[in-house]
Design an enzyme around this catalytic site. Structure first.
Site, PDB file in Angstrom:
ATOM      1  N   GLN A 149      64.174 -35.042 -27.433  1.00 17.33           N
ATOM      2  CA  GLN A 149      64.085 -33.412 -27.034  1.00 17.33           C
ATOM      3  C   GLN A 149      62.783 -33.206 -26.443  1.00 17.33           C
ATOM      4  O   GLN A 149      62.783 -32.400 -25.518  1.00 17.33           O
ATOM      5  CB  GLN A 149      64.326 -32.614 -28.334  1.00 17.33           C
ATOM      6  CG  GLN A 149      64.532 -31.168 -27.993  1.00 17.33           C
ATOM      7  CD  GLN A 149      64.612 -30.142 -28.988  1.00 17.33           C
ATOM      8  OE1 GLN A 149      64.463 -30.405 -30.127  1.00 17.33           O
ATOM      9  NE2 GLN A 149      65.607 -29.085 -28.730  1.00 17.33           N
ATOM     10  N   GLU A 205      42.796 -26.257   2.398  1.00 13.76           N
ATOM     11  CA  GLU A 205      43.388 -25.443   2.966  1.00 13.76           C
ATOM     12  C   GLU A 205      42.927 -23.938   2.413  1.00 13.76           C
ATOM     13  O   GLU A 205      43.697 -22.863   2.263  1.00 13.76           O
ATOM     14  CB  GLU A 205      44.906 -25.468   3.250  1.00 13.76           C
ATOM     15  CG  GLU A 205      45.311 -24.758   4.513  1.00 13.76           C
ATOM     16  CD  GLU A 205      45.139 -25.823   5.769  1.00 13.76           C
ATOM     17  OE1 GLU A 205      44.746 -27.248   5.166  1.00 13.76           O
ATOM     18  OE2 GLU A 205      45.603 -25.734   6.914  1.00 13.76           O
TER      19      GLU A 205
END
Ligand SMILES: Cc1cc2nc3c(=O)[nH]c(=O)nc-3n(C[C@H](O)[C@H](O)[C@H](O)COP(=O)(O)OP(=O)(O)OC[C@H]3O[C@@H](n4cnc5c(N)ncnc54)[C@H](O)[C@@H]3O)c2cc1C
Length: 384
Positions: A279, A363
């Protein structure tokens, strides 16, 4: 994808085929030794990827920003450096298209569209990249010319570019400082020195260099749009494209990491079953896939806004912020799924982990994106 035209979907598919058939099998040959990927760049020129944002009348593909983002994502899924090779170039294409004089458009856009002329953008200085208004590189009038003095650093693709979109000060007395800045279209020549490639963690294969301007002489006609001191607003518009491109690069890297993790989780077994059936591993995959899709949708949303011609700085900032943080987390989680092999040079995952941080920093850092988002949030929702 559904909002793209049929032609645009074909271009995205072409980029995907190029990545799967040409890039992914060979990326390690270049990346591991930091070798410039000349053959990939030549193929990208032929496929028109350097002209995605150039107008059709100048030989470009003239696609929407949404399509540009998807092509960028595909390239980054193969190798982020290839997406970076069209990054600054596309911003400068967009700026010349939007603000250039007729002469500038005629001179630069056709060769930029077919990639024979490549462009880069130069903003960051050794003294700072976030506080651009404190920049020192300046140009002063000398007869009909301008003389440029100063230095820029971390300029991507500097050696392979025949055109530099340079943001610099053209009125040193202007207050606020941004009102005295221009974008100059600079062709490398006498007075410009390009340093050796700066060594870096990732984003290998394409160079980043320091540029030193030593009273470099350019004609006054090099000012984007012809009128000086308009450069800040022009470049801020260009950065919307740049940030969408960086967000799309992050989505591509994250998608590659997710794809590899999904494959590996089915191949690798422990305790008698494929690891995805544990899981904890299944949950990791589920969260990774959700983050990648959310990042893609934010990027597409910002690109659509740009296509509608409205201000997109908040949306581009959100996309860049979320997608880059998601890419870093997904790259790390892909490493977890691979166990010790994730740390090995035998697998691609370690490359994603080295490439992902650049999108957080480049950026405009994510701290700066948050400043932009908060300022726009208040500007769009004033209480009085
Ligand atoms: C591989 C690579 C390629 C690049 N390519 C280019 C290129 O082609 N062209 C180009 O112009 N630049 C390029 N850059 C430069 C990049 O855009 C800058 O590194 C970036 O904008 C940050 O500037 P800086 O490094 O000077 O950091 P600084 O501005 O010194 O920031 C340092 C830290 O302080 C934080 N900070 C600063 N001011 C604020 C504030 N007001 N609020 C909150 N936090 C703040 C920053 O977020 C960061 O965490 C590239 C960088 C790299 C690494």
């Amino acid at each position: 994808m559904s909002t793209l035209s049929e032609d645009e979907r074909d271009i995205v598919a072409l980029a995907g085929e190029f990545v799967d058939e040409r890039v992914r099998p060979r990326v390690r040959d270049y990346e591991s030794v930091d070798k410039y990927p000349a053959e990939f760049i030549e193929e990208m020129k032929k496929m028109g990827f350097f002209g995605l944002l150039a107008p059709a009348e100048h030989g470009g593909a003239d696609v929407s920003a949404a399509c540009f983002a998807r092509v960028t994502e595909e390239l980054a899924r193969g190798w982020m450096s290839l997406a970076g090779a069209i990054g600054g170039h596309s911003v400068i294409t967009y700026l010349i298209r939007a603000f250039g004089t007729p002469d500038q458009r005629e001179r630069y856009l056709p060769p930029m569209a077919d990639g024979t002329l490549r462009a880069t953008m130069a903003l960051t200085e050794p003294g700072g990249g976030s506080d651009l208004q404190a920049m020192r590189t300046h140009a002063v009038a000398d007869g009909d010319d301008l003389l440029i003095t100063g230095s820029k650093t971390w300029i991507s693709n500097a050696r392979h570019s025949g055109l530099i979109g340079l943001l610099c000060v053209t009125d040193q007395d202007a207050r606020p400082a941004h009102q005295g800045m221009s974008v100059l279209l600079v062709e490398p020549g006498e007075g410009l020195h390009i340093s050796k490639n700066l060594p870096k963690l990732g984003y290998r294969g394409v160079e980043a260099c320091e540029l030193v301007f030593d009273r470099m002489r350019v004609p006054a006609s090099a000012v984007l749009g012809g009128a000086p001191n308009e450069g800040w607003a022009q470049m801020m518009r260009g950065l919307e494209v740049g940030r969408i491109q960086v967000a799309a690069r992050a989505v591509g890297v994250a998608q590659a990491a997710l794809d590899d993790a999904v494959t590996y989780a089915q191949e690798r077994e422990s305790f008698g079953k494929p690891i995805w059936k544990h899981q904890s591993v299944g949950n990791l995959l589920a969260d990774m896939a959700t983050k990648v899709q959310a990042a893609r949708l934010l990027t597409e949303d910002a690109a659509r806004r740009l296509d509608e011609g409205v201000r997109a700085d908040m949306e581009a900032g959100m996309a860049k912020l979320f997608a880059s943080e998601a890419a870093m987390q997904v790259a790390l989680d892909a490493m977890r799924v691979h166990g010790g092999y994730g740390f090995s040079k035998e697998f691609e995952v370690e490359r994603y982990f080295r490439d992902a941080p650049l999108m957080i920093l480049g950026e405009g850092t994510n701290e700066i994106q948050r400043n932009v988002i908060a300022a726009q949030l208040i500007a769009r929702n004033p209480i009085n």
